[in-house]
Design an enzyme around this catalytic site. Structure first.
Site, PDB file in Angstrom:
ATOM      1  N   GLY A 250      12.575  -3.781 -47.754  1.00 49.98           N
ATOM      2  CA  GLY A 250      12.140  -5.008 -47.115  1.00 49.98           C
ATOM      3  C   GLY A 250      11.371  -4.725 -45.852  1.00 49.98           C
ATOM      4  O   GLY A 250      11.034  -3.573 -45.544  1.00 49.98           O
ATOM      5  N   VAL A 255      17.207  -0.931 -49.127  1.00 50.22           N
ATOM      6  CA  VAL A 255      18.432  -1.319 -49.821  1.00 50.22           C
ATOM      7  C   VAL A 255      18.772  -0.265 -50.866  1.00 50.22           C
ATOM      8  O   VAL A 255      17.912   0.151 -51.653  1.00 50.22           O
ATOM      9  CB  VAL A 255      18.286  -2.702 -50.499  1.00 50.22           C
ATOM     10  N   ASP A 363      11.391 -16.942 -45.445  1.00 47.17           N
ATOM     11  CA  ASP A 363      10.775 -15.875 -46.246  1.00 47.17           C
ATOM     12  C   ASP A 363      11.169 -16.014 -47.714  1.00 47.17           C
ATOM     13  O   ASP A 363      11.567 -15.044 -48.355  1.00 47.17           O
ATOM     14  CB  ASP A 363      11.184 -14.503 -45.706  1.00 47.17           C
TER      15      ASP A 363
END
Length: 570
Positions: A250, A255, A363
């Site tokens: 991101g 992640v 977002d």
């Protein structure tokens, strides 16, 4: 210039004056006050986001003042006169951010919407000077049709003539700011114009580890199911953060897929060096939210410079893996897509109305929608989320985030966000789910909503929505459901926030089968005839616009370049 604070705050300022020793600051010059505001903002413990935002705008004013001093313009009466109120404004800013450090009676007195309103008013007042100071320099030099003055090896260049206006400072710049100002025949009218444009400044990246641990511990005590994880346990679960374990990247972190000793699969988000304390705090708020259509935040870890969040693992990954993949696309038949739209609707109704806060995500896009084993959608990545004081509140940020094609026009161009910002993104997302297409923004032609939105409106208007449907669906869909979802999406993706429904309205419209919708979406604004080399903002203002480019550097951990676009004279 009118005082935006009004007389109703006199008692408040009397209290603030005592708390922050404002009276003792009367002899401090403006640049000294700028430095004090910045330092005080970094120590604020309440309304920290708003305090740092205000301090950055104050620092921008400080940079402009430094250049005025270099050019000796401050020695002239015509230049000093419009800036006489700046010292008082800076003292009020210092009082506010200092009060946000106070842990006693004053802090409790000012908690809530009152203090937030005062901080917003302070930022608005400072924004007046951001517009005013460069124009003062131009007006002051207007006695000569063309004035070129070089100071200190070319640091300052002021050029004015009948066709062009430039104010240039040091060329070292890390960010770019655009401010649009309506040209006025009298300088005093400039302050009456609303502040519009995009301010994109670098936020402070200072972390107080003890403060982070204290914050996480408090939330851990208040939220059931949210726990502290051991760093070495997380490292083992992800095979020491192996590249093979990466499942996503991101804007503020990576992640990883991991497996805990008890066999539980988790998603581990490891924040990178670009993440700020605001990103950390925003993501942390997810622990307080519980809904079937929101990803669950299981725990946290702060270890040295490491800042980590642990989430539930969703085995079907993100929605964009299906929408953009020709192989996986057919796996999302229309019934599954319709359930995803319904689930996202319920998730955002909860965020906007059902939780203890009014949360705006800011977002929303396919990448941030995760699917569980039953293909139930879950909204993820709350690093950009912000809490609002009410469901009708509107804020302005200096740090516009998000993805082109999904950002609402007012947010992309002016940094203004509200619940209606998410509504716009939701509308675009629904059109993407229906069509399998991306929403491309044609910047050079003054595009505000995107190619997909314009095409969908034309197809809806001409009753040929079968052309919009993703070919991966074949003919297995109900055209009535496609029509209803498309019309609701177009209502959400309208340019004016006032024309968009609330998410509660969206839920009602999607659930009212057999009933005609009460509203029709307006036609998107036609594109202008731009060219590839044309600056977007200049094209937006028209051929009669003129620009002032300013680059400012300072001792603070922030530098910026400002472009002021002057509209036609009135």
């Amino acid at each position: 210039m009118a005082n935006p604070w009004g007389n109703s705050s006199s008692s408040l300022w009397a209290t603030l004056g005592q708390a922050s020793s404002v009276a003792q600051l009367a002899g401090v010059d403006a640049l000294g006050l700028v430095s004090m505001v910045v330092q005080a903002a970094l120590a604020a413990r309440r309304h920290r986001d708003a305090c740092v935002r205000l301090a950055q705008h104050v620092e921008l004013v400080g940079g402009l003042l430094r250049e005025l001093e270099l050019s000796e313009l401050m020695r002239r009466e015509v230049t000093r006169r419009p800036l006489e109120q700046l010292g008082g404004a800076l003292r009020r800013c210092y009082a506010l951010v200092s009060a946000c450090q106070d842990c006693g009676y004053l802090r409790r007195l000012l908690l809530g919407a009152r203090m937030a309103e005062e901080l917003r008013a302070a930022q608005h007042e400072i924004d007046m000077f951001i517009r005013l100071i460069p124009l003062v320099a131009l007006v002051d030099s207007s006695t000569d049709n063309r004035l070129v003055k070089q100071v200190d090896k070319g640091m300052l260049s002021v050029v004015t003539d009948s066709s062009n206006c430039h104010t240039r400072f040091s060329t070292r710049a890390s960010e770019f700011t655009k401010v649009r100002v309506q040209r006025a025949t009298k300088l005093r009218n400039v302050g009456d114009q609303p502040f519009v444009g995009t301010v994109d400044l670098q936020e402070q990246k200072l972390f107080d580890i003890e403060e982070l641990v204290e914050l996480c511990t408090r939330i851990e005590e208040a939220c059931v199911g949210f726990a502290k994880f051991n760093f070495f346990q997380i490292a083992d679960a992800t095979n020491n953060f192996s590249e093979k374990a990466i499942i996503g990247c991101g804007g503020f972190g990576t992640v990883y897929k991991g497996q805990l000793p008890d066999g539980l699969m988790v998603a581990v988000k490891r924040l990178d060096k670009h993440a700020t304390i605001f990103d950390f705090d925003s993501e942390l708020q997810l622990a307080k939210l519980q809904h079937i259509n929101l990803v669950r935040l299981l725990g946290w870890c702060v270890h040295g410079k490491e800042r980590i969040f642990v989430y539930e693992f969703l085995q079907n990954g993100s929605l964009d893996h299906y929408i953009s993949d020709r192989t996986k696309g057919p796996l999302l038949d229309w019934s599954k897509r319709l359930k995803i739209i319904a689930g996202l609707t319920e998730g955002f109704v909860y965020l906007h109305k059902g939780s203890r806060f009014w949360i705006v995500h800011r977002d929303l896009k396919p990448h941030n929608i995760l699917l569980d084993h039953n293909m139930i959608p879950k909204i993820a990545d709350f690093g950009s989320a912000r809490a609002l004081s009410s469901d009708v509140a509107e804020e302005r940020t200096i740090r516009v985030v998000g993805t082109s094609g999904y950002k609402a026009p007012e947010y992309a161009s002016e940094g203004v966000y509200s619940m209606k910002t998410d509504v716009f993104s939701f509308g675009v997302l629904v059109l993407v789910i229906i069509s399998g297409r991306k929403n491309t923004i044609l910047d050079k032609q003054g595009d505000t909503v995107g190619e997909l939105v314009r095409d969908a409106w034309c197809m809806w208007k001409d009753q040929r929505l079968h052309e919009l449907v993703d070919p991966a669906l074949g003919n297995v869909y109900e055209i009535a459901e496609i029509t209803r979802c498309t019309q609701v999406a177009l209502l959400c993706a309208q340019e004016d926030p006032a024309d968009r429904p609330t998410m509660a309205d969206v839920a009602a419209m999607l659930n009212s089968e057999g009933m005609s919708l009460p509203m029709e979406p307006k036609q998107p604004t036609a594109l202008s005839k731009g060219c590839a080399g044309e600056d977007t903002s200049s094209a937006y203002m028209g051929q009669t616009s003129r620009t002032i480019d300013i680059t400012i550097t300072s001792s603070a951990p922030m530098s910026t370049r400002v472009q002021i676009i002057l509209g036609p004279e009135v």
